[in-house]
Design a protein around this motif. Structure first.
Motif, PDB file in Angstrom:
ATOM      1  N   TYR A  26       0.832  -1.204   0.000  1.00 48.11           N
ATOM      2  CA  TYR A  26       0.000   0.000   0.000  1.00 48.11           C
ATOM      3  C   TYR A  26       0.866   1.253   0.000  1.00 48.11           C
ATOM      4  O   TYR A  26       0.574   2.224  -0.700  1.00 48.11           O
ATOM      5  N   VAL A  57     -10.935  -2.607   1.474  1.00 51.58           N
ATOM      6  CA  VAL A  57      -9.575  -3.113   1.612  1.00 51.58           C
ATOM      7  C   VAL A  57      -9.578  -4.206   2.668  1.00 51.58           C
ATOM      8  O   VAL A  57     -10.229  -4.081   3.707  1.00 51.58           O
ATOM      9  N   SER A  90      -3.948  -3.614   6.443  1.00 55.73           N
ATOM     10  CA  SER A  90      -4.734  -2.392   6.583  1.00 55.73           C
ATOM     11  C   SER A  90      -5.393  -2.375   7.954  1.00 55.73           C
ATOM     12  O   SER A  90      -5.821  -3.414   8.472  1.00 55.73           O
ATOM     13  N   ILE A 138     -11.185   2.469   2.012  1.00 56.20           N
ATOM     14  CA  ILE A 138     -10.076   3.302   1.553  1.00 56.20           C
ATOM     15  C   ILE A 138     -10.338   4.767   1.864  1.00 56.20           C
ATOM     16  O   ILE A 138      -9.428   5.498   2.254  1.00 56.20           O
ATOM     17  N   TYR A 142      -7.011  -1.397  -4.677  1.00 57.10           N
ATOM     18  CA  TYR A 142      -6.466  -0.187  -4.061  1.00 57.10           C
ATOM     19  C   TYR A 142      -5.840   0.726  -5.112  1.00 57.10           C
ATOM     20  O   TYR A 142      -6.085   1.942  -5.130  1.00 57.10           O
ATOM     21  N   TRP A 186      -8.538   2.370  -7.211  1.00 59.70           N
ATOM     22  CA  TRP A 186      -9.151   3.504  -6.511  1.00 59.70           C
ATOM     23  C   TRP A 186      -8.281   4.745  -6.614  1.00 59.70           C
ATOM     24  O   TRP A 186      -8.751   5.835  -6.959  1.00 59.70           O
ATOM     25  N   ARG A 187      -6.991   4.567  -6.328  1.00 61.03           N
ATOM     26  CA  ARG A 187      -6.077   5.714  -6.372  1.00 61.03           C
ATOM     27  C   ARG A 187      -5.954   6.262  -7.799  1.00 61.03           C
ATOM     28  O   ARG A 187      -5.829   7.486  -7.998  1.00 61.03           O
TER      29      ARG A 187
END
Length: 218
Positions: free
Chosen positions: A52, A93, A105, A110, A150, A153-154
């Motif tokens: 991450y 997550v 996490s 997120i 993840y 999403w970013r």
């Protein structure tokens, strides 16, 4: 615009349970493609460590350095025998499985209570392009809850913030190695077949990015 169209390809390194990640050779092969349609296209690539922290640190850096028009990402879905074109990123997550740095996490989401975010209608064009190459490809609404989701999403966050105009995430299966076969006796997808599908999707992404760049803002 006279400058080249810029496409960034990404994959992942190995992670717990997957000491070999076929996204690495796939991205390397696609980045080396030489086609007339790519003469005015700059293709760059990046392989993320499966952590991450690496995604959070490296994604902004590589986007700032490369300034891509489009981002085409690949990840491994070891238990899926076909290609998955993800249509969205979930605000989820896992707290169960650690990343490659043995980090878990501390929360299940997120970004607070935000809804899932869609990649956009262009994913249907990528799906069609992949299928026309002859590969078994299907749309997916669930990118999981690990690093692939993840990163998705970013990436969508960056698109919405004015970064790349387009982003897409493709889950690939484990590839045929040393004569290995899937359950039920069907041969696994080979790297060459995957490169053919990847090339088809890359060409479609180039066309979409070029059209987006040439469309005046309303």
């Amino acid at each position: 615009m006279s400058d080249k169209l810029r496409i960034l390809l990404t994959g992942f390194g190995p992670f717990p349970g997957a000491p070999y990640n076929p996204t690495q050779p796939l991205v390397a092969r696609l980045a080396q493609l030489r086609r007339p349609a790519l003469d005015n296209v700059a293709i760059t690539s990046h392989i993320f460590p499966v952590t991450y922290a690496a995604v959070d640190r490296q994604l902004p850096d590589v986007l700032a350095a490369q300034k891509p028009d489009a981002l085409l990402m690949f990840g491994l879905a070891a238990r899926t025998p076909y290609l998955r074109i993800e249509t969205r990123a979930r605000n989820a997550v896992t707290m169960l499985w650690p990343d490659a740095a043995n980090t878990r996490s501390s929360k299940r989401g997120i970004a607070g209570h935000a809804d899932a975010m869609m990649f956009g209608p262009h994913t249907a064009r990528l799906l069609r392009a992949a299928r026309l190459s002859g590969i078994d490809a299907r749309a997916s609404r669930d990118a999981g809850a690990y690093l692939c989701n993840y990163l998705s999403w970013r990436a969508i966050e960056n698109v919405r913030a004015g970064g790349p105009k387009l982003a897409a995430f493709i889950h690939i299966p484990l590839l045929a190695r040393s004569g290995a076969v899937r359950r039920k006796g069907a041969p696994r997808i080979t790297l060459d077949e995957l490169v053919d599908a990847g090339e088809a999707m890359l060409m479609e992404m180039v066309a979409l990015a070029r059209k987006t760049r040439n469309t005046p803002a309303s």
